[in-house]
Design a protein around this motif. Structure first.
Motif, PDB file in Angstrom:
ATOM      1  N   PRO A 179      23.033 -49.217 -46.869  1.00 38.42           N
ATOM      2  CA  PRO A 179      24.194 -48.355 -46.650  1.00 38.42           C
ATOM      3  C   PRO A 179      24.614 -47.613 -47.914  1.00 38.42           C
ATOM      4  O   PRO A 179      24.975 -46.438 -47.861  1.00 38.42           O
ATOM      5  N   ALA A 180      24.546 -48.285 -49.071  1.00 40.04           N
ATOM      6  CA  ALA A 180      24.920 -47.633 -50.323  1.00 40.04           C
ATOM      7  C   ALA A 180      23.978 -46.476 -50.654  1.00 40.04           C
ATOM      8  O   ALA A 180      24.410 -45.423 -51.132  1.00 40.04           O
ATOM      9  N   GLN A 181      22.685 -46.669 -50.386  1.00 40.03           N
ATOM     10  CA  GLN A 181      21.719 -45.598 -50.631  1.00 40.03           C
ATOM     11  C   GLN A 181      21.955 -44.418 -49.680  1.00 40.03           C
ATOM     12  O   GLN A 181      21.838 -43.261 -50.079  1.00 40.03           O
ATOM     13  N   VAL A 182      22.270 -44.720 -48.429  1.00 42.29           N
ATOM     14  CA  VAL A 182      22.563 -43.645 -47.474  1.00 42.29           C
ATOM     15  C   VAL A 182      23.807 -42.878 -47.911  1.00 42.29           C
ATOM     16  O   VAL A 182      23.852 -41.644 -47.843  1.00 42.29           O
ATOM     17  N   GLU A 183      24.819 -43.607 -48.366  1.00 44.02           N
ATOM     18  CA  GLU A 183      26.040 -42.950 -48.836  1.00 44.02           C
ATOM     19  C   GLU A 183      25.764 -42.066 -50.050  1.00 44.02           C
ATOM     20  O   GLU A 183      26.319 -40.965 -50.172  1.00 44.02           O
ATOM     21  N   THR A 184      24.883 -42.515 -50.941  1.00 42.61           N
ATOM     22  CA  THR A 184      24.489 -41.691 -52.082  1.00 42.61           C
ATOM     23  C   THR A 184      23.779 -40.431 -51.611  1.00 42.61           C
ATOM     24  O   THR A 184      24.018 -39.332 -52.126  1.00 42.61           O
ATOM     25  N   ALA A 185      22.908 -40.582 -50.613  1.00 35.05           N
ATOM     26  CA  ALA A 185      22.203 -39.419 -50.064  1.00 35.05           C
ATOM     27  C   ALA A 185      23.193 -38.422 -49.458  1.00 35.05           C
ATOM     28  O   ALA A 185      23.069 -37.208 -49.656  1.00 35.05           O
ATOM     29  N   LEU A 186      24.182 -38.929 -48.728  1.00 33.92           N
ATOM     30  CA  LEU A 186      25.179 -38.041 -48.134  1.00 33.92           C
ATOM     31  C   LEU A 186      25.957 -37.289 -49.209  1.00 33.92           C
ATOM     32  O   LEU A 186      26.313 -36.116 -49.027  1.00 33.92           O
ATOM     33  N   ASP A 187      26.180 -37.943 -50.333  1.00 31.40           N
ATOM     34  CA  ASP A 187      26.915 -37.318 -51.430  1.00 31.40           C
ATOM     35  C   ASP A 187      26.050 -36.329 -52.201  1.00 31.40           C
ATOM     36  O   ASP A 187      26.485 -35.211 -52.493  1.00 31.40           O
ATOM     37  N   GLN A 188      24.822 -36.729 -52.516  1.00 32.12           N
ATOM     38  CA  GLN A 188      23.978 -35.918 -53.393  1.00 32.12           C
ATOM     39  C   GLN A 188      23.104 -34.922 -52.645  1.00 32.12           C
ATOM     40  O   GLN A 188      22.822 -33.829 -53.158  1.00 32.12           O
ATOM     41  N   ALA A 189      22.642 -35.278 -51.446  1.00 34.06           N
ATOM     42  CA  ALA A 189      21.750 -34.411 -50.681  1.00 34.06           C
ATOM     43  C   ALA A 189      22.474 -33.719 -49.526  1.00 34.06           C
ATOM     44  O   ALA A 189      21.932 -32.793 -48.930  1.00 34.06           O
TER      45      ALA A 189
END
Length: 338
Positions: free
Chosen positions: A136-146
Motif C-alpha cells: 500500500p505504501a508503494q502504491v501511495e508513492t506511485a499515486l503521488d509521484q506518477a
C-alpha cells in the motif's frame, strides 16, 4: 443454522433476500464460513434471479470492509471494467489510465488478471515492469509521484479467495464479476466503468450512487466491448454530482476521432500488448491510439479536467506527444519496485 440459509431459502422461492439476509450471506462468503455447495447455490440462484442494485451494494460493502486499503486524493479516479467481453482487444483501459495520469488526473487503477482475453491489466503491467504486489505504501508513492497506481485485486481482496474454487467450478459469470469494479481499494469516488453487457449500465450506476460515488460513466460498446468503442456507438449511463443518472450515446466523432474496425483493435499475449503500449506512448498513430484517447478523454472529463470528450481527447493526445504519459508509466514502474 448456516448464515447462508435465509438468503438461499428466499432465492429458492424466487425472490431476493432482504437486506439483512444478503448481508449475512456475503459476510459468510468473505469469512470462509460457507461450504462449496452453499456458495454455488447462492451464486447461481442470485444470477438466475438477476442481481439488483441492492445486492450489488451489499456485496460491494462486504468486499470493501475486508480489503487492504490505500490512501488516495479525493479526486482520484478509476478506469477498472468488468472484463469478460470476450473480444480479445488490446489493453485499453490500462493504457487510458496511464495517458490520463500523464494529462493530470490521479488514477487509482484497480484491476486483475484476464477474464476472457489473453492479457488483463495485471499481465500487461507486469510485462511493462510494474510490481503487481506493491505494498500500500508503494502504491501511495506511485499515486503521488506518477499520478497513477495499480491496485492488483488479488493483493487487496484476500477475502475473495474463499469464493474462488466454487466460482471456478461453476464456470459462469456471477455477481463477483461485477463486485470487483465496485470495490476500489483506494476508495475512488469517480469511475469510468466498462461492462460486458448493456443491461448492467443503469444497475451499476445505481449501485455506485448508493455507495457514495461522486461521478461515474458506465459504458458499453455496441460491438460488445466493455470500453467506449471507436467502431460505432457506445451506450452510457452517467452518474452526475447531483445524484442524477442520465442515459445517452456517444460516437468516436464526439471526440474528433475516426471510426475503426473491431479487427483493428485485436490484441495478443501480454508482451505483445505491452509493446503496443510502448509504441503508443512513443507516438504511434492508428486505431489503438484513437480508442485509448476517447477512453482517456472520458476519464479526464470525470476528473474535472475536460468539459467534453473532444477537449479530453486533445489533452490526452498532447500528454502522449510531449512525453508526459511515458513519464507517468516510468514513475509507476519505479515506485512499485522501490
Amino acid at each position: 443454522m448456516s448464515r447462508m440459509r435465509p438468503a438461499i431459502q428466499a432465492l429458492a422461492q424466487g425472490h431476493e433476500p432482504d437486506e439483512a439476509a444478503l448481508a449475512d450471506a456475503f459476510d459468510a462468503l468473505m469469512e470462509g464460513q460457507a461450504d462449496p455447495v452453499e456458495i454455488g447455490g447462492f451464486l447461481l440462484a442470485l444470477t438466475a434471479l438477476g442481481e439488483s442494485p441492492q445486492a450489488l451494494m451489499i456485496g460491494a460493502k462486504a468486499m470493501r470492509a475486508r480489503m487492504t486499503p490505500v490512501s488516495a486524493p479525493e479526486t482520484a479516479i478509476d478506469t477498472c471494467g468488468t472484463g469478460g467481453d470476450a473480444r480479445g482487444t488490446w489493453n485499453i483501459s490500462t493504457a487510458a489510465a496511464v495517458v490520463a495520469a500523464g494529462a493530470g488526473a490521479v488514477v487509482a487503477k484497480h484491476g486483475n488478471k484476464a477474464a476472457s482475453s489473453k492479457s488483463g491489466s495485471a499481465e500487461v503491467l507486469e510485462s511493462l515492469g510494474v510490481n503487481l504486489f506493491a505494498s500500500p505504501a508503494q502504491v501511495e508513492t506511485a499515486l503521488d509521484q506518477a499520478r497513477v497506481g495499480f491496485l492488483f485485486a488479488q493483493a487487496h481482496h484476500g477475502a475473495v479467495r474463499h469464493v474462488g474454487p466454487a466460482r471456478k467450478t461453476l464456470g459462469v459469470r456471477t455477481i463477483f464479476n461485477l463486485l470487483g469494479p465496485l470495490s476500489n481499494p483506494a476508495g475512488a469516488k469517480r469511475q469510468l466503468l466498462g461492462v460486458f453487457d448493456r443491461k448492467w449500465l443503469v444497475p451499476l450506476a445505481e449501485a455506485l450512487r448508493g455507495l457514495g460515488a461522486d461521478a461515474a460513466m458506465i459504458v458499453h460498446g455496441e460491438d460488445g466491448l466493455d470500453e467506449i468503442t471507436t467502431t460505432g456507438v457506445s451506450y452510457v449511463a452517467e452518474l452526475t454530482s447531483d445524484g442524477a443518472i442520465r442515459e445517452y450515446e456517444i460516437t468516436p466523432e464526439d471526440a474528433g476521432l475516426k471510426r475503426a474496425a473491431l479487427d483493428d483493435l485485436k490484441g495478443g499475449e501480454p508482451e505483445e500488448n505491452a509493446q503496443a503500449i510502448r509504441d503508443l506512448l512513443k507516438g504511434a498513430q492508428g486505431p489503438y491510439r484513437d480508442i485509448v484517447l476517447i477512453n482517456a478523454a472520458a476519464a479526464l472529463k470525470l476528473a474535472g479536467l475536460a468539459g467534453d470528450l473532444k477537449t479530453g481527447a486533445e489533452l490526452a493526445g498532447a500528454a502522449i506527444d510531449d512525453g508526459r504519459a511515458q513519464s507517468a508509466l516510468d514513475a509507476l514502474v519505479k515506485a512499485s519496485n522501490a
